[in-house]
Scaffold this active site. Structure first.
Site, PDB file in Angstrom:
ATOM      1  N   ALA A  92       8.456 -13.640  -4.468  1.00  0.00           N
ATOM      2  CA  ALA A  92       7.205 -13.054  -3.976  1.00  0.00           C
ATOM      3  C   ALA A  92       6.580 -12.134  -5.023  1.00  0.00           C
ATOM      4  CB  ALA A  92       7.466 -12.292  -2.677  1.00  0.00           C
ATOM      5  N   VAL A  93       7.418 -11.305  -5.663  1.00  0.00           N
ATOM      6  CA  VAL A  93       6.897 -10.408  -6.710  1.00  0.00           C
ATOM      7  C   VAL A  93       6.204 -11.246  -7.778  1.00  0.00           C
ATOM      8  CG1 VAL A  93       7.611  -8.929  -8.654  1.00  0.00           C
ATOM      9  CG2 VAL A  93       8.598  -8.538  -6.377  1.00  0.00           C
ATOM     10  N   ARG A 101      26.089  -2.926 -11.969  1.00  0.00           N
ATOM     11  CA  ARG A 101      26.035  -1.469 -11.765  1.00  0.00           C
ATOM     12  C   ARG A 101      26.212  -0.877 -13.163  1.00  0.00           C
ATOM     13  NH1 ARG A 101      26.783  -1.264  -6.106  1.00  0.00           N
ATOM     14  NH2 ARG A 101      28.311  -2.758  -5.302  1.00  0.00           N
ATOM     15  N   THR A 122      20.109  -4.211   0.165  1.00  0.00           N
ATOM     16  CA  THR A 122      21.555  -3.970   0.298  1.00  0.00           C
ATOM     17  C   THR A 122      21.997  -4.422   1.679  1.00  0.00           C
ATOM     18  OG1 THR A 122      23.286  -2.312   0.578  1.00  0.00           O
ATOM     19  CG2 THR A 122      21.044  -1.511   0.813  1.00  0.00           C
ATOM     20  N   MET A 146      32.143  -4.758   5.427  1.00  0.00           N
ATOM     21  CA  MET A 146      31.658  -3.843   4.384  1.00  0.00           C
ATOM     22  C   MET A 146      30.740  -2.770   4.978  1.00  0.00           C
ATOM     23  SD  MET A 146      30.895  -6.068   0.989  1.00  0.00           S
ATOM     24  CE  MET A 146      32.211  -6.424  -0.169  1.00  0.00           C
TER      25      MET A 146
HETATM   26  O1  F6P Z   1      26.694  -1.803  -1.275  1.00  0.00           O
HETATM   27  C1  F6P Z   1      27.029  -3.107  -0.988  1.00  0.00           C
HETATM   28  C2  F6P Z   1      28.519  -3.299  -0.974  1.00  0.00           C
HETATM   29  O2  F6P Z   1      28.780  -4.651  -0.652  1.00  0.00           O
HETATM   30  C3  F6P Z   1      29.291  -2.360  -0.059  1.00  0.00           C
HETATM   31  O3  F6P Z   1      29.251  -2.741   1.294  1.00  0.00           O
HETATM   32  C4  F6P Z   1      30.668  -2.432  -0.669  1.00  0.00           C
HETATM   33  O4  F6P Z   1      31.422  -1.260  -0.369  1.00  0.00           O
HETATM   34  C5  F6P Z   1      30.378  -2.532  -2.138  1.00  0.00           C
HETATM   35  O5  F6P Z   1      29.054  -3.037  -2.264  1.00  0.00           O
HETATM   36  C6  F6P Z   1      31.314  -3.410  -2.907  1.00  0.00           C
HETATM   37  O6  F6P Z   1      30.942  -3.373  -4.243  1.00  0.00           O
HETATM   38  P1  F6P Z   1      31.545  -4.351  -5.349  1.00  0.00           P
HETATM   39  O7  F6P Z   1      30.910  -5.695  -5.161  1.00  0.00           O
HETATM   40  O8  F6P Z   1      31.143  -3.714  -6.625  1.00  0.00           O
HETATM   41  O9  F6P Z   1      33.010  -4.437  -5.108  1.00  0.00           O
END
Ligand code: F6P
Length: 320
Positions: A22-23, A72, A126, A170
């Protein structure tokens, strides 16, 4: 505005691809070039970026994950890392940036804007759905549907063997996935970090259910609430019930985005482009009362989203 860039950052979520599409297409529609930055802030620092065209985002609306990859970045937390990224802003002639990610990604965006003045718009992406201000974050609907589907399957075998299952989901330090999926799946108990729980109460409820002829039980545990294996061993010890643990893990992050996800991802991505075109310099796209709106990104970076305790109480009442 002639050229903008887009990146996905942090944990990926289904629906990021429809947002990127979309962007890209909305910007091109308005005569704006779009650069796709690979691997989030890591690619921003390393200059891993290229122009996207209409075809670059073809055939992705139905795919999970993110075609731009995600990461990250530790380096982006440092002034040196951010300076390198700004060199790429100048080198590639980027006049605005759209960041699709979670609150950590927005903190980075906010800092970068403060230091270099680049207009930045955040799009909440997220599975945790924990970003302050917005009722919805891209990825949540697909994730909870995945959890509910998994619980349906677990119930089959749990019934056959008359077992109690601890299902861990999660959510990092929040319980939005556990609570919503738990209500949808009819879990007997839901453990979330926002609410202290008592193992004795859980066991009492399990035994009452057993007396009434319940063949199995599902206890949904948010990863931030407790150690699932510890919960299982305490339940086993106190009730004598055959208790198993299943950790759903990263399968919650994958899979084709639901129809809802594709619609919201598309609307949020397009809104981000609109905000940049309107001259906004630091905002977040969000959803409030079913409408796609522009929000203050500062709030999302600094506060914690409250969980809906009425929903928690309802889930408790209905799971008797
Ligand atoms: O923020 C999304 C998430 O899936 C969380 O629910 C979980 O704690 C974390 O990321 C897991 O991160 P990674 O994929 O770096 O293990």
């Amino acid at each position: 505005m002639q050229r903008i860039a887009v990146l996905t950052s942090g944990g990926d979520s289904s629906g990021m691809n429809p947002a990127i599409r979309a962007v890209t297409r909305k910007a091109i529609y308005h005569g704006i070039e779009v650069i796709g930055i690979k691997r989030g802030y890591t690619g921003f620092i390393e200059g891993e970026m290229s122009l996207l065209n209409l075809g670059s985002v073809a055939d992705i609306i139905q795919r999970g994950g993110t075609m731009l990859f995600s990461a990250r970045s530790e380096e982006f937390r440092t002034p040196e890392g951010r300076k390198k990224a700004f060199e790429n802003v100048e080198r590639f002639g980027i006049q605005g940036l759209i960041v699709i990610g979670g609150d950590g990604s927005f903190r980075g965006a906010r800092q970068f804007h403060k230091e270099f003045g680049l207009p930045i718009i955040g799009v909440p992406g997220t599975i945790d759905n924990d970003i302050v201000g917005t009722d919805y974050s891209i990825g949540f609907d697909t994730a909870i549907n995945t959890v509910v589907d998994a619980i349906n399957k677990i119930r089959d075998t749990a019934t056959s063997h008359e077992r109690t299952f601890i299902v861990e989901v999660m959510g990092r330090d929040t319980g939005f996935i556990a609570l919503t999926a738990g209500l949808a799946a009819g879990a007997e108990s839901i453990l979330i970090p926002e609410k202290p729980f008592s193992i004795n109460d859980i066991c009492h409820k399990l035994m009452q259910g057993h007396k009434r002829g319940k063949l199995h039980s599902i206890i949904l545990v948010a990863e931030g609430a407790s150690d699932s294996f510890d919960v299982a061993s305490q339940i086993k010890e106190k009730t004598g019930f055959d208790t198993k643990v299943i950790i759903l893990g990263h399968l919650q992050r994958g899979g084709a985005p639901t129809a809802y996800e594709r619609v919201i991802g598309s609307c949020m991505g397009a809104k981000a482009v609109e905000l940049l075109r309107n001259g906004e310099v630091l905002k977040m796209v969000g959803m409030q009362a079913g409408k796609i709106v522009a929000l203050d990104i500062e709030d999302s970076a600094l506060k914690k989203k409250p969980i809906d305790m009425d929903m928690y109480d309802l889930a408790n009442i209905l799971s008797i």
